[in-house]
Design an enzyme around this catalytic site. Structure first.
Site: not given
Ligand code: NCD
Length: 312
Positions: A60-61, A90, A111, A139
């Site tokens: 999703r993100t 590397k 991320r 997040h």
């Molecule tokens: C969350 C995350 O990555 O922190 N998911 C997300 O971004 N939708 C929660 C999770 O991974 O459980």
């Protein structure tokens, strides 16, 4: 001090969001949602390049950030599985990666598995950094889309009873949501988790200092009838040092079909997704299940976030 630890670097200043920033992004997202439905979104980012670099898995993100960029006309450069497929493999540092991406992109969505990595990246990058999750730390864009979803339904973010269930130690959405909720008065929080996965001492202390009503419990059934928002979380397997510890707690709190009878008729079940088994799919068709709508809202909120970052 538990603050809104947002590491977006906006106009070359490290910036933590204020309540006003958050409200302006949320109301922008409302307009964007309408524009998408009416087909009237303008490609105002046509001269921008946005980099997405993900060192941890994401569905999703990453895809909603990329869709948000595309809908606004931006161009995307994207690295998934960056641990293996970028120069990080590397031995390149996060600082050098951030410097390099700044040479090419106007904004960098990152991320990373290490807490604090977005902050480190923003200390050297010359482009805006958007934290798309840094370890178990923060997040922020997830928290924004969560409160957008709640506000859309209730019209306000105060005077609510909110339960968080599951892995509250490692849930970065929770860590970003709490500072937002603390901007709004008269909320009551229920934290339902196994002892090993409880909220941090730092958060507990802050809630006590600020006289915020909160209850920590292991009795989910007792909490369900009381809440307006039930925020389920996944037990974060990848954050455990050994599998035995994970196995011990992984099935502690599972939301089943029969639990629906305990919830108020007007309440919302949220989950950042992905779920494993903590929400039974029989719940998906209940009108209180908001987790797929929540993911959809992520698109509008992330579009609003891009516009905010570029001062548009
Ligand atoms: C969350 C995350 O990555 O922190 N998911 C997300 O971004 N939708 C929660 C999770 O991974 O459980």
């Amino acid at each position: 001090m538990y603050t809104v630890a947002y590491f977006e670097k906006i106009l070359n200043k490290k910036k933590q969001f204020t309540k006003e920033d958050i409200e302006s992004i949320l109301s922008r997202a409302v307009t964007i949602e309408k524009d998408i439905k009416n087909g009237t979104v303008k490609k105002v980012l046509a001269d921008k390049v946005i980099a997405c670099i993900f060192f941890e898995p994401s569905t999703r993100t990453r895809l909603s950030f990329e869709t948000a960029a595309i809908r606004l006309g931006a161009n995307i450069i994207s690295v998934e599985n960056a641990l293996a497929s970028s120069s990080s493999f590397k031995g390149e540092t996060i600082e050098d990666t951030a410097r390099m991406l700044s040479c090419y992109a106007d904004a960098i969505v990152i991320r990373h598995h290490k807490s604090g990595s977005a902050d480190i990246a923003s200390s050297v990058a010359t482009s805006s950094i958007i934290n798309a999750g840094d370890g178990a730390n923060q997040h922020p864009s997830q928290a924004l889309l969560d409160v957008y979803t709640i506000k859309k339904e209730y019209g306000h973010l105060d005077n609510l009873s909110i339960a968080f269930v599951g892995d509250l130690k490692n849930s970065r959405p929770l860590h970003s949501l709490m500072p937002i909720f603390l901007f709004y008065p008269n909320n009551t929080f229920y934290f339902v988790s196994p002892k090993e996965l409880a909220i941090s001492e730092e958060l507990r202390q802050e809630l006590e200092d600020k006289n915020i009503k909160f209850i920590e419990t292991q009795n989910m059934e007792e909490v369900l009838p009381k809440v307006d928002v039930l925020y389920m979380t996944r037990v974060q397997k990848e954050r455990f040092d050994n599998i035995e510890d994970y196995e011990k707690v992984k099935d502690s709190f599972l939301l089943k079909g029969e639990h629906l009878d305990l919830l108020k008729m007007k309440s919302m079940i949220l989950h950042p997704l992905p779920r494993v088994n903590e929400i039974d799919p029989v719940i998906d068709n209940d009108k209180r299940a908001y987790y797929f709508a929540q993911a959809q809202n992520g698109l509008y909120v992330r579009m609003a976030l891009f516009l905010y970052i570029f001062g548009l």
